[in-house]
Design a protein around this motif. Sequence first.
Motif, PDB file in Angstrom:
ATOM      1  N   ALA A 213      -3.911  -3.972 -25.256  1.00  0.00           N
ATOM      2  CA  ALA A 213      -4.617  -4.873 -26.169  1.00  0.00           C
ATOM      3  C   ALA A 213      -3.771  -5.159 -27.407  1.00  0.00           C
ATOM      4  N   LYS A 214      -3.210  -4.115 -27.997  1.00  0.00           N
ATOM      5  CA  LYS A 214      -2.405  -4.286 -29.207  1.00  0.00           C
ATOM      6  C   LYS A 214      -1.140  -5.092 -28.942  1.00  0.00           C
ATOM      7  N   GLU A 215      -0.534  -4.892 -27.757  1.00  0.00           N
ATOM      8  CA  GLU A 215       0.654  -5.678 -27.396  1.00  0.00           C
ATOM      9  C   GLU A 215       0.331  -7.162 -27.277  1.00  0.00           C
ATOM     10  N   ASN A 216      -0.928  -7.481 -27.006  1.00  0.00           N
ATOM     11  CA  ASN A 216      -1.358  -8.876 -26.887  1.00  0.00           C
ATOM     12  C   ASN A 216      -2.012  -9.393 -28.164  1.00  0.00           C
ATOM     13  N   GLY A 217      -1.865  -8.656 -29.281  1.00  0.00           N
ATOM     14  CA  GLY A 217      -2.356  -9.125 -30.575  1.00  0.00           C
ATOM     15  C   GLY A 217      -3.809  -8.820 -30.866  1.00  0.00           C
ATOM     16  N   SER A 218      -4.454  -7.999 -30.038  1.00  0.00           N
ATOM     17  CA  SER A 218      -5.859  -7.642 -30.256  1.00  0.00           C
ATOM     18  C   SER A 218      -5.957  -6.358 -31.072  1.00  0.00           C
ATOM     19  N   VAL A 219      -7.144  -6.083 -31.578  1.00  0.00           N
ATOM     20  CA  VAL A 219      -7.381  -4.867 -32.352  1.00  0.00           C
ATOM     21  C   VAL A 219      -7.426  -3.649 -31.436  1.00  0.00           C
ATOM     22  N   ASP A 220      -8.208  -3.744 -30.339  1.00  0.00           N
ATOM     23  CA  ASP A 220      -8.331  -2.662 -29.370  1.00  0.00           C
ATOM     24  C   ASP A 220      -8.875  -3.234 -28.062  1.00  0.00           C
ATOM     25  N   CYS A 221      -9.241  -2.353 -27.140  1.00  0.00           N
ATOM     26  CA  CYS A 221      -9.666  -2.797 -25.809  1.00  0.00           C
ATOM     27  C   CYS A 221     -10.981  -3.582 -25.824  1.00  0.00           C
ATOM     28  N   LEU A 222     -11.718  -3.558 -26.928  1.00  0.00           N
ATOM     29  CA  LEU A 222     -12.956  -4.343 -27.016  1.00  0.00           C
ATOM     30  C   LEU A 222     -12.677  -5.849 -27.044  1.00  0.00           C
ATOM     31  N   ASP A 223     -11.456  -6.229 -27.371  1.00  0.00           N
ATOM     32  CA  ASP A 223     -11.088  -7.649 -27.440  1.00  0.00           C
ATOM     33  C   ASP A 223     -10.586  -8.200 -26.103  1.00  0.00           C
ATOM     34  N   LEU A 224     -10.339  -7.331 -25.129  1.00  0.00           N
ATOM     35  CA  LEU A 224      -9.762  -7.770 -23.853  1.00  0.00           C
ATOM     36  C   LEU A 224     -10.802  -8.359 -22.911  1.00  0.00           C
ATOM     37  N   GLU A 225     -10.370  -9.298 -22.102  1.00  0.00           N
ATOM     38  CA  GLU A 225     -11.138  -9.805 -20.959  1.00  0.00           C
ATOM     39  C   GLU A 225     -10.195  -9.771 -19.771  1.00  0.00           C
ATOM     40  N   PHE A 226     -10.605  -9.138 -18.675  1.00  0.00           N
ATOM     41  CA  PHE A 226      -9.706  -8.929 -17.549  1.00  0.00           C
ATOM     42  C   PHE A 226     -10.500  -8.796 -16.256  1.00  0.00           C
ATOM     43  N   ASP A 227      -9.829  -9.049 -15.147  1.00  0.00           N
ATOM     44  CA  ASP A 227     -10.421  -8.815 -13.833  1.00  0.00           C
ATOM     45  C   ASP A 227     -10.227  -7.351 -13.463  1.00  0.00           C
ATOM     46  N   ILE A 228     -11.206  -6.803 -12.759  1.00  0.00           N
ATOM     47  CA  ILE A 228     -11.110  -5.461 -12.205  1.00  0.00           C
ATOM     48  C   ILE A 228     -11.131  -5.627 -10.691  1.00  0.00           C
ATOM     49  N   VAL A 229     -10.081  -5.164 -10.029  1.00  0.00           N
ATOM     50  CA  VAL A 229      -9.990  -5.270  -8.575  1.00  0.00           C
ATOM     51  C   VAL A 229     -10.268  -3.889  -7.988  1.00  0.00           C
ATOM     52  N   VAL A 230     -11.319  -3.801  -7.163  1.00  0.00           N
ATOM     53  CA  VAL A 230     -11.725  -2.540  -6.554  1.00  0.00           C
ATOM     54  C   VAL A 230     -11.515  -2.662  -5.049  1.00  0.00           C
ATOM     55  N   THR A 231     -10.673  -1.788  -4.496  1.00  0.00           N
ATOM     56  CA  THR A 231     -10.402  -1.815  -3.069  1.00  0.00           C
ATOM     57  C   THR A 231     -10.890  -0.520  -2.446  1.00  0.00           C
ATOM     58  N   TYR A 232     -11.734  -0.668  -1.428  1.00  0.00           N
ATOM     59  CA  TYR A 232     -12.264   0.459  -0.680  1.00  0.00           C
ATOM     60  C   TYR A 232     -11.579   0.499   0.682  1.00  0.00           C
ATOM     61  N   ALA A 233     -11.141   1.680   1.114  1.00  0.00           N
ATOM     62  CA  ALA A 233     -10.529   1.830   2.432  1.00  0.00           C
ATOM     63  C   ALA A 233     -11.435   2.700   3.291  1.00  0.00           C
ATOM     64  N   ASN A 234     -11.590   2.297   4.535  1.00  0.00           N
ATOM     65  CA  ASN A 234     -12.360   3.084   5.504  1.00  0.00           C
ATOM     66  C   ASN A 234     -11.592   3.024   6.811  1.00  0.00           C
ATOM     67  N   GLY A 235     -10.805   4.059   7.057  1.00  0.00           N
ATOM     68  CA  GLY A 235      -9.909   3.994   8.201  1.00  0.00           C
ATOM     69  C   GLY A 235      -8.872   2.930   7.906  1.00  0.00           C
ATOM     70  N   GLY A 236      -8.707   1.975   8.797  1.00  0.00           N
ATOM     71  CA  GLY A 236      -7.764   0.888   8.582  1.00  0.00           C
ATOM     72  C   GLY A 236      -8.394  -0.352   7.987  1.00  0.00           C
ATOM     73  N   VAL A 237      -9.686  -0.292   7.657  1.00  0.00           N
ATOM     74  CA  VAL A 237     -10.405  -1.451   7.140  1.00  0.00           C
ATOM     75  C   VAL A 237     -10.438  -1.413   5.619  1.00  0.00           C
ATOM     76  N   LEU A 238      -9.949  -2.499   4.984  1.00  0.00           N
ATOM     77  CA  LEU A 238      -9.978  -2.611   3.529  1.00  0.00           C
ATOM     78  C   LEU A 238     -11.047  -3.617   3.112  1.00  0.00           C
ATOM     79  N   THR A 239     -11.811  -3.266   2.099  1.00  0.00           N
ATOM     80  CA  THR A 239     -12.783  -4.181   1.506  1.00  0.00           C
ATOM     81  C   THR A 239     -12.478  -4.262   0.024  1.00  0.00           C
ATOM     82  N   THR A 240     -12.386  -5.481  -0.507  1.00  0.00           N
ATOM     83  CA  THR A 240     -12.041  -5.666  -1.915  1.00  0.00           C
ATOM     84  C   THR A 240     -13.154  -6.402  -2.643  1.00  0.00           C
TER      85      THR A 240
END
Length: 138
Positions: free
Chosen positions: A74-101
């Motif tokens: 956040a600070k590297e991007n000119g913000s005060v802290d992480c409260l100023d950030l907006e970002f995507d969160i990518v969650v990947t679940y694996a079950n055997g060879g099957v991936l779900t995102t």
Amino acid sequence: MTFNSKEYSYCDIQVTVLGRVLTGLRGIEYTAKKTKEAVFGAGVTPKSIQHGRREYEGTLTVLQSELEALNRSAKENGSVDCLDLEFDIVVTYANGGVLTTDIIRCASITEFPKGMKEGDLNSEHALPFIALGIETGL
């Protein structure tokens, strides 16, 4: 025909924030909600269900090292802290060879907690967030 009875487990999840895999992840939970209301007319039973707005929220629980990394970003991007950030969160679940995102779009942390107490062997922080949307099952 074979049947895979293996369930998803925590050791098979991967969460990426700001292009970085969170190795200090302790947990993630997220929810999509939609306002609904029964519509009544004559009589005692509802006539239909009225649909309203959608809301998206969750909690990202991380070790302090991950929290500090978010703040540095956040600070590297000119913000005060992480409260100023907006970002995507990518969650990947694996079950055997099957991936779900799932992709949590435009998440923004709403609280920035810090602290420790005597006897703590690590510092875990729950970061609640709101988001603009959740795409599941990709």
